[in-house]
Design an enzyme around this catalytic site. Structure first.
Site, mmCIF file in Angstrom:
data_model
loop_
_atom_site.group_PDB
_atom_site.id
_atom_site.type_symbol
_atom_site.label_atom_id
_atom_site.label_comp_id
_atom_site.label_asym_id
_atom_site.label_seq_id
_atom_site.Cartn_x
_atom_site.Cartn_y
_atom_site.Cartn_z
ATOM 1 N N ARG A 174 -7.176 -28.411 -3.649
ATOM 2 C CA ARG A 174 -5.748 -28.105 -3.558
ATOM 3 C C ARG A 174 -5.092 -28.864 -2.410
ATOM 4 O O ARG A 174 -3.899 -29.094 -2.425
ATOM 5 C CB ARG A 174 -5.542 -26.603 -3.291
ATOM 6 C CG ARG A 174 -5.874 -25.695 -4.443
ATOM 7 C CD ARG A 174 -5.848 -24.232 -3.989
ATOM 8 N NE ARG A 174 -4.584 -23.818 -3.428
ATOM 9 C CZ ARG A 174 -3.511 -23.436 -4.107
ATOM 10 N NH1 ARG A 174 -3.560 -23.405 -5.422
ATOM 11 N NH2 ARG A 174 -2.405 -23.074 -3.508
ATOM 12 N N ARG A 178 -4.782 -37.297 4.065
ATOM 13 C CA ARG A 178 -3.946 -38.500 4.049
ATOM 14 C C ARG A 178 -4.244 -39.415 5.232
ATOM 15 O O ARG A 178 -4.505 -38.940 6.331
ATOM 16 C CB ARG A 178 -2.462 -38.114 4.090
ATOM 17 C CG ARG A 178 -2.036 -37.208 2.953
ATOM 18 C CD ARG A 178 -0.539 -37.294 2.740
ATOM 19 N NE ARG A 178 -0.101 -36.294 1.771
ATOM 20 C CZ ARG A 178 0.448 -35.130 2.096
ATOM 21 N NH1 ARG A 178 0.658 -34.844 3.373
ATOM 22 N NH2 ARG A 178 0.814 -34.278 1.166
ATOM 23 N N ARG A 252 -9.582 -11.384 -3.255
ATOM 24 C CA ARG A 252 -9.257 -11.190 -1.857
ATOM 25 C C ARG A 252 -7.825 -10.692 -1.787
ATOM 26 O O ARG A 252 -6.976 -11.052 -2.617
ATOM 27 C CB ARG A 252 -9.347 -12.513 -1.089
ATOM 28 C CG ARG A 252 -10.733 -13.036 -0.987
ATOM 29 C CD ARG A 252 -11.638 -12.152 -0.185
ATOM 30 N NE ARG A 252 -11.436 -12.323 1.252
ATOM 31 C CZ ARG A 252 -12.101 -11.650 2.168
ATOM 32 N NH1 ARG A 252 -12.982 -10.717 1.805
ATOM 33 N NH2 ARG A 252 -11.897 -11.862 3.457
ATOM 34 N N ARG A 282 -3.417 -16.744 9.638
ATOM 35 C CA ARG A 282 -2.225 -17.540 9.948
ATOM 36 C C ARG A 282 -1.107 -16.639 10.441
ATOM 37 O O ARG A 282 -1.175 -15.406 10.294
ATOM 38 C CB ARG A 282 -1.775 -18.365 8.742
ATOM 39 C CG ARG A 282 -1.571 -17.559 7.485
ATOM 40 C CD ARG A 282 -1.210 -18.473 6.306
ATOM 41 N NE ARG A 282 -0.939 -17.698 5.114
ATOM 42 C CZ ARG A 282 -0.431 -18.171 3.999
ATOM 43 N NH1 ARG A 282 -0.135 -19.461 3.895
ATOM 44 N NH2 ARG A 282 -0.212 -17.391 2.966
ATOM 45 N N GLU A 303 -1.307 -12.680 9.450
ATOM 46 C CA GLU A 303 -1.909 -12.414 8.138
ATOM 47 C C GLU A 303 -3.427 -12.299 8.264
ATOM 48 O O GLU A 303 -4.062 -13.141 8.891
ATOM 49 C CB GLU A 303 -1.538 -13.556 7.183
ATOM 50 C CG GLU A 303 -2.097 -13.375 5.784
ATOM 51 C CD GLU A 303 -1.590 -14.431 4.814
ATOM 52 O OE1 GLU A 303 -0.380 -14.733 4.809
ATOM 53 O OE2 GLU A 303 -2.422 -14.960 4.059
ATOM 54 N N TYR A 351 -6.367 -18.827 -10.064
ATOM 55 C CA TYR A 351 -5.648 -19.161 -8.825
ATOM 56 C C TYR A 351 -4.475 -20.046 -9.249
ATOM 57 O O TYR A 351 -4.667 -21.226 -9.551
ATOM 58 C CB TYR A 351 -6.629 -19.934 -7.943
ATOM 59 C CG TYR A 351 -6.293 -20.151 -6.482
ATOM 60 C CD1 TYR A 351 -5.040 -19.943 -5.960
ATOM 61 C CD2 TYR A 351 -7.298 -20.588 -5.617
ATOM 62 C CE1 TYR A 351 -4.792 -20.154 -4.608
ATOM 63 C CE2 TYR A 351 -7.049 -20.803 -4.277
ATOM 64 C CZ TYR A 351 -5.797 -20.584 -3.783
ATOM 65 O OH TYR A 351 -5.561 -20.801 -2.446
ATOM 66 N N ASP A 353 -0.316 -21.373 -8.840
ATOM 67 C CA ASP A 353 0.925 -21.452 -8.061
ATOM 68 C C ASP A 353 2.099 -21.028 -8.950
ATOM 69 O O ASP A 353 1.975 -20.984 -10.173
ATOM 70 C CB ASP A 353 1.151 -22.884 -7.588
ATOM 71 C CG ASP A 353 0.099 -23.306 -6.572
ATOM 72 O OD1 ASP A 353 -0.459 -22.420 -5.904
ATOM 73 O OD2 ASP A 353 -0.150 -24.513 -6.459
#
Ligand code: UDP
Length: 386
Positions: A174, A178, A252, A282, A303, A351, A353
């Site tokens: 995911r 770069r 989870r 996070r 979180e 999973y 988006d």
């Protein structure tokens, strides 16, 4: 006679499906949701104390590579451009994410150009791994041990509650790596956040005289419902639909600790905490998701990730081998049914988006409408591969 449908769940799957059926068919649609709001985990609400628009179930940044999906959501509400530039906190230093040339130079204290960095990282990669099977192998092959340990091992262990060697490589895929200074978290060309939040978008999707929404309504399947409805579309957890008769699928879940203060807390929307020793994964500060707004106060959340119990909201499907076996049993049972379909992240146990969910619901609606016209059996699932 008009078709009478029941859609269970008013998240994106249920709302997009309802929208399309209402648009194209002579029908009435009941939409039930067990929560006291629509929009599922995308629900947004202004915080009373700070007036900041809060993503109640954690940050959602809309991003897609499909122009038709971008145009679709923009046809209901206004989106403003938003680029997610996540930072990582590791051993007391702040780094750029996703791993990019800046991260590599910061981490190794270098001033590499792109080609040098590429050669350097390639050299660090584990060449004995040819076909990476797990999250860990994927990371070791493409990033090497040090970057993996710093940015992925601890975070992933906290997020998923298991060793990254037990997780599929697809989870890491995911995230881009770069060799330039592009710190946009996503690769997709269309990115933004709805100006008035996601709940307004879902409300607009559901805004039709053919659609009746009932909130705080828990669903339990019984065959009598088939006497009332021509077809039932279920978007909740597939194991719950079957009363967990083949066991529970692993998820989870995340929990949040809320804080408010004056001014700006962390100067960015999301900072990941990659050290295994820090208990939270996070921190998100929600006013930074709406940089077009001004707020004197701020609200942020720590979180935490944990295993899902019966009372928790399922977030991330774990999809371990044992889960997939259980899923297969539920799917086989579901395939026997008539006038029943299963759609979305929880009902297909994937999973996904937001843009995947919306794209699949649009496509599924068309397949369903076609099945009505051709008098073929309605599709039970949108996907064949699990
Ligand atoms: N991940 C990580 N370190 C990070 C961010 C992500 O190890 O700083 C791993 C983690 O296992 C996570 C996966 O990469 O589940 C995918 O990250 P993504 O940001 O896509 O997760 P999501 O937005 O779905 O929470």
């Amino acid at each position: 006679m008009a078709n009478k449908f029941l859609i269970v769940g008013a998240g994106f799957s249920g709302a997009v499906l309802a929208n399309q059926l209402a648009k194209e068919l002579d029908c009435t649609i009941d939409v039930w949701d067990e929560r006291d709001h629509v929009a599922g985990n995308c629900h947004t609400k202004r915080d009373k104390e700070t007036n900041v628009m809060v993503h109640e179930y954690g940050p959602h940044i809309f991003n897609t590579d499909k122009k038709e999906i971008w145009d679709f959501v923009n046809s209901f509400v206004e989106f403003k451009p938003f680029i997610n530039r996540v930072k990582a906190n590791y051993k007391g230093n702040i780094y750029s994410l996703p791993v990019n040339l800046h991260t590599i130079n910061q981490f190794f204290n270098k001033t590499f150009g792109p080609e040098e960095a590429k050669a350097f990282i390639e050299n660090l990669g584990d060449k004995t791994i040819t076909d990476p099977q797990s999250f860990e192998e994927q990371a070791l092959k493409f990033l090497g041990k040090d970057l993996y340990q710093a940015f992925f091992y601890g975070y992933t262990k906290k997020q998923w509650g298991c060793e990254p060697s037990e997780l599929p490589a697809s989870i890491l895929k995911r995230l881009p790596v770069r060799f330039n200074y592009n710190d946009n978290y996503y690769n997709n060309p269309y990115q933004g956040i709805p100006v008035n939040g996601y709940t307004e978008l879902v409300e607009k999707l559901l805004d039709s005289p053919k659609i009746n929404i009932t909130l705080n309504k828990k669903f339990k399947y019984s065959t009598e419902l088939n006497d009332v409805y021509d077809h039932i579309f279920y978007t909740g957890p597939i194991d719950a639909f079957f009363d967990y008769k083949f066991g529970r699928l692993g998820y989870r879940t995340v929990t949040f600790e809320k804080y408010t203060t004056d001014g700006d807390y962390q100067g960015n929307a999301v900072i990941n905490y990659c050290d295994e020793s820090v208990p939270h994964t996070r921190v998100h500060e929600h006013k930074h998701f709406a940089p077009w707004e001004e707020h004197d106060k701020t609200v942020y959340f720590k979180e935490f990730s944990k295993e899902t119990t019966e009372e928790d909201i399922p977030y991330y499907p774990k999809r371990l081998d044992a889960d997939k076996k259980i899923l297969e049993a539920y799917r086989a049972e579901a395939m026997q049914s008539s006038n029943l379909s299963f759609l979305g992240r929880l009902a297909t146990y994937r999973y996904m988006d937001m843009h995947h969910v919306i794209g699949e619901a649009l496509h599924f609606a068309q397949s369903f409408i076609l099945s009505l016209h051709t008098e073929n059996k309605a599709p039970v699932f949108p996907n064949t591969e699990i």
